[in-house]
Design a protein around this motif. Sequence first.
Motif, mmCIF file in Angstrom:
data_model
loop_
_atom_site.group_PDB
_atom_site.id
_atom_site.type_symbol
_atom_site.label_atom_id
_atom_site.label_comp_id
_atom_site.label_asym_id
_atom_site.label_seq_id
_atom_site.Cartn_x
_atom_site.Cartn_y
_atom_site.Cartn_z
ATOM 1 N N ALA A 1 -5.000 -3.027 5.681
ATOM 2 C CA ALA A 1 -3.711 -2.357 5.751
ATOM 3 C C ALA A 1 -3.904 -0.896 6.134
ATOM 4 C CB ALA A 1 -2.994 -2.450 4.407
ATOM 5 N N GLY A 2 -2.901 -0.347 6.797
ATOM 6 C CA GLY A 2 -2.934 1.047 7.209
ATOM 7 C C GLY A 2 -1.523 1.542 7.430
ATOM 8 N N GLU A 3 -1.393 2.655 8.129
ATOM 9 C CA GLU A 3 -0.069 3.237 8.351
ATOM 10 C C GLU A 3 0.842 2.291 9.117
ATOM 11 O OE1 GLU A 3 -0.231 7.048 10.141
ATOM 12 O OE2 GLU A 3 -1.407 7.971 8.529
ATOM 13 N N ASP A 4 0.316 1.587 10.097
ATOM 14 C CA ASP A 4 1.142 0.691 10.899
ATOM 15 C C ASP A 4 1.419 -0.636 10.194
ATOM 16 O OD1 ASP A 4 1.261 2.523 12.982
ATOM 17 O OD2 ASP A 4 -0.572 1.759 13.908
ATOM 18 N N THR A 5 0.543 -1.044 9.301
ATOM 19 C CA THR A 5 0.714 -2.291 8.548
ATOM 20 C C THR A 5 0.484 -1.976 7.075
ATOM 21 O OG1 THR A 5 -0.185 -3.501 10.448
ATOM 22 C CG2 THR A 5 0.026 -4.711 8.380
ATOM 23 N N PRO A 6 1.517 -1.463 6.376
ATOM 24 C CA PRO A 6 1.323 -0.975 5.013
ATOM 25 C C PRO A 6 1.477 -2.035 3.933
ATOM 26 C CG PRO A 6 3.513 -0.419 5.763
ATOM 27 C CD PRO A 6 2.841 -1.107 6.913
ATOM 28 N N PHE A 7 1.689 -3.280 4.311
ATOM 29 C CA PHE A 7 1.770 -4.347 3.319
ATOM 30 C C PHE A 7 1.325 -5.661 3.946
ATOM 31 C CE2 PHE A 7 6.015 -4.186 5.258
ATOM 32 C CZ PHE A 7 6.216 -5.513 5.621
ATOM 33 N N PHE B 1 0.860 -1.181 0.000
ATOM 34 C CA PHE B 1 0.000 0.000 0.000
ATOM 35 C C PHE B 1 0.899 1.234 0.000
ATOM 36 C CE2 PHE B 1 -4.412 1.361 0.811
ATOM 37 C CZ PHE B 1 -4.212 2.712 0.951
ATOM 38 N N LEU B 2 0.992 1.898 -1.145
ATOM 39 C CA LEU B 2 1.825 3.080 -1.302
ATOM 40 C C LEU B 2 0.983 4.351 -1.297
ATOM 41 C CD1 LEU B 2 4.056 1.891 -4.298
ATOM 42 C CD2 LEU B 2 4.553 1.667 -1.864
ATOM 43 N N ASP B 3 1.649 5.479 -1.099
ATOM 44 C CA ASP B 3 0.952 6.763 -1.226
ATOM 45 C C ASP B 3 0.356 6.920 -2.625
ATOM 46 O OD1 ASP B 3 1.760 7.311 1.335
ATOM 47 O OD2 ASP B 3 3.418 8.628 0.736
ATOM 48 N N PRO C 1 6.262 4.066 2.163
ATOM 49 C CA PRO C 1 5.025 4.318 1.414
ATOM 50 C C PRO C 1 5.157 5.424 0.376
ATOM 51 C CG PRO C 1 4.831 5.072 3.693
ATOM 52 C CD PRO C 1 6.077 4.261 3.614
ATOM 53 N N ARG D 1 -8.003 0.442 -1.046
ATOM 54 C CA ARG D 1 -7.924 -0.305 0.214
ATOM 55 C C ARG D 1 -7.287 -1.660 -0.041
ATOM 56 N NH1 ARG D 1 -13.696 0.767 3.241
ATOM 57 N NH2 ARG D 1 -12.527 0.045 5.053
#
Length: 248
Positions: free
Chosen positions: A141-147, A8-10, A166, A128
């Motif tokens: 996925a989120g900031e703490d778990t980006p993949f 999950f990238l920017d 990210p 998402r």
Amino acid sequence: MTYCVGLFLDRGLVFMSDTRTNAGVDNISTFRKMFTWEKPGDRFICLMNSGNLATTQAVVSLLEERTKPHNDRAPTLFAAPSMFQVARLVADTLKEVISNHAQTGQRADSTFNATLILGGQVAGGPPRLFLIYPEGNFVEAGEDTPFFQIGETKYGRPILVRSFDPAMSFEAAVKLLLVSFDSTVKANLSVGLPFDLQVYESDSLRAGSSTRIEANDPYYQAISDGWGEALKSAFDSLPDFTFDSDPD
């Protein structure tokens, strides 16, 4: 075994999967583990799978069949109003298949289990990325778990943990994934080429670049050889261990 990763990238999402399945060292086959659906301007969906091959193929076949015009079940991948609802639909389909295959009902620890990575975007919502478990529950996925990784994850994970950013470009993300996959291939014969790659740019609502990377791909060979040489050089540059001198 399998190795699949969703980043999950920017800028968007990047997916990569291997294609090796095996039931022993003398029974190795190649099967696609990445599947995509798109309705340009409305949604893009990517699904990768790990686990029992019959289960994962049945899940994909059901999802595909239910997108057809004669389908009388709702919602479908093309009708679900958000990626969260798409994730619920895929999770319910996975539970349905496992329950139908298992002799005594749905059992996550049965030989029919499977784990999925699902990502994409539906118009009106953000991109998402989800990890779906055999039990039918899922996390996002989120900031703490980006993949997310599924399958044989332990060999390639240190590469991702140390180097993932990210804000990196799609090009850098693909390079990172190839290093992670190459490290896994070198350590485990149950993961192998070719690799399938899919890129999705946020808000494009259509499939981005996709390709299959073969073992003889020049860029992959450059990454594999270069990474090995870089590791050897880094190791040689570290100070040697010093034993205490023996007492007189």
